[in-house]
Write a protein that holds these residues in place. Sequence first.
Motif, PDB file in Angstrom:
ATOM      1  N   VAL A  56       0.881  -1.170   0.000  1.00  0.00           N
ATOM      2  CA  VAL A  56       0.000   0.000   0.000  1.00  0.00           C
ATOM      3  C   VAL A  56       0.916   1.216   0.000  1.00  0.00           C
ATOM      4  O   VAL A  56       1.763   1.360   0.884  1.00  0.00           O
ATOM      5  CB  VAL A  56      -0.920   0.017   1.242  1.00  0.00           C
ATOM      6  CG1 VAL A  56      -1.824   1.228   1.218  1.00  0.00           C
ATOM      7  CG2 VAL A  56      -1.732  -1.281   1.318  1.00  0.00           C
ATOM      8  N   SER A  57       0.756   2.070  -1.004  1.00  0.00           N
ATOM      9  CA  SER A  57       1.641   3.224  -1.098  1.00  0.00           C
ATOM     10  C   SER A  57       0.864   4.484  -1.437  1.00  0.00           C
ATOM     11  O   SER A  57      -0.263   4.424  -1.946  1.00  0.00           O
ATOM     12  CB  SER A  57       2.728   2.979  -2.147  1.00  0.00           C
ATOM     13  OG  SER A  57       2.156   2.799  -3.418  1.00  0.00           O
ATOM     14  N   SER A  58       1.495   5.609  -1.132  1.00  0.00           N
ATOM     15  CA  SER A  58       0.948   6.911  -1.513  1.00  0.00           C
ATOM     16  C   SER A  58       2.118   7.811  -1.863  1.00  0.00           C
ATOM     17  O   SER A  58       3.212   7.681  -1.309  1.00  0.00           O
ATOM     18  CB  SER A  58       0.117   7.514  -0.386  1.00  0.00           C
ATOM     19  OG  SER A  58       0.926   7.759   0.751  1.00  0.00           O
ATOM     20  N   GLU A  59       1.872   8.699  -2.812  1.00  0.00           N
ATOM     21  CA  GLU A  59       2.908   9.642  -3.212  1.00  0.00           C
ATOM     22  C   GLU A  59       2.269  10.852  -3.887  1.00  0.00           C
ATOM     23  O   GLU A  59       1.125  10.789  -4.348  1.00  0.00           O
ATOM     24  CB  GLU A  59       3.910   8.989  -4.159  1.00  0.00           C
ATOM     25  CG  GLU A  59       3.316   8.583  -5.488  1.00  0.00           C
ATOM     26  CD  GLU A  59       4.343   7.996  -6.445  1.00  0.00           C
ATOM     27  OE1 GLU A  59       5.397   8.635  -6.665  1.00  0.00           O
ATOM     28  OE2 GLU A  59       4.086   6.902  -6.963  1.00  0.00           O
ATOM     29  N   LEU A  60       3.035  11.926  -3.908  1.00  0.00           N
ATOM     30  CA  LEU A  60       2.631  13.124  -4.629  1.00  0.00           C
ATOM     31  C   LEU A  60       3.351  13.096  -5.968  1.00  0.00           C
ATOM     32  O   LEU A  60       4.575  13.001  -6.030  1.00  0.00           O
ATOM     33  CB  LEU A  60       3.027  14.377  -3.835  1.00  0.00           C
ATOM     34  CG  LEU A  60       2.536  15.703  -4.381  1.00  0.00           C
ATOM     35  CD1 LEU A  60       1.010  15.759  -4.361  1.00  0.00           C
ATOM     36  CD2 LEU A  60       3.116  16.843  -3.563  1.00  0.00           C
ATOM     37  N   ARG A  61       2.565  13.106  -7.059  1.00  0.00           N
ATOM     38  CA  ARG A  61       3.147  13.069  -8.401  1.00  0.00           C
ATOM     39  C   ARG A  61       2.450  14.109  -9.269  1.00  0.00           C
ATOM     40  O   ARG A  61       1.232  14.066  -9.437  1.00  0.00           O
ATOM     41  CB  ARG A  61       2.979  11.673  -8.998  1.00  0.00           C
ATOM     42  CG  ARG A  61       3.769  11.461 -10.270  1.00  0.00           C
ATOM     43  CD  ARG A  61       3.552  10.111 -10.928  1.00  0.00           C
ATOM     44  NE  ARG A  61       3.546   8.996  -9.998  1.00  0.00           N
ATOM     45  CZ  ARG A  61       2.853   7.874 -10.207  1.00  0.00           C
ATOM     46  NH1 ARG A  61       2.103   7.736 -11.278  1.00  0.00           N
ATOM     47  NH2 ARG A  61       2.892   6.897  -9.321  1.00  0.00           N
TER      48      ARG A  61
END
Length: 158
Positions: A56-61
Motif C-alpha cells: 500500500v503506497s501513496s505519493e505526490l506526483r
Amino acid sequence: CQRLTAMRFRQKGSLLIMRPQPGLYLRGDGRKITQVLLNLMTNAAKFTGPNDRVTVSSELRNGSVIMSVADTGVGIAPEDIPLVLSPYGQAGSQTGEGTGLGLPLSKRLAELHGGSLAIESTPGAGTTVTIVFPSERTLPTGTAALAPPMPPTARAVC
C-alpha cells in the motif's frame, strides 16, 4: 487501515507492506477515503495467499495524490475488469467471495473526490488498484497547518 486488516494478512500468510509518503496531505472526507483503502486492502487480503505481498503506497506526483494497493495474488483477467467494477459483479474465481460492491463503491467514492480509480492486473501475477486524487485535493508538504481545519469526520486514519 493497517491495524484493521493486519489479522487477515497474518491468517493468509501474506506480507503487508506500507509505503506512505511522509508529509503528504489530502483534503477530503476521511471516512470515505478510509473506506476506499479498507475495501482495496480487504480485497487484496482475500485474493492473496501464503508468501504473497500486498504493498500500500501513496505519493505526490505532478501535484496529484496517487494511492495504490498492489498485490501478487491471483489477478483478474483483462476482460473481467469492467465486470468487477460494476455493482455485484464478480469474476471467475471470485464468485461467492463477498458482495461484489467493494470496488464499484471505491471507484464512486474516488470520483466524488474528483479522482479516478484504475485497475491493472495479470492472472496469476497480481493486481494493482490505483487511485488518483487531483491537485486541488492536495496540500503542499509542510502546509497542512495553514489549511482551514476540517471536521473530525474528514480526517482519515490511514
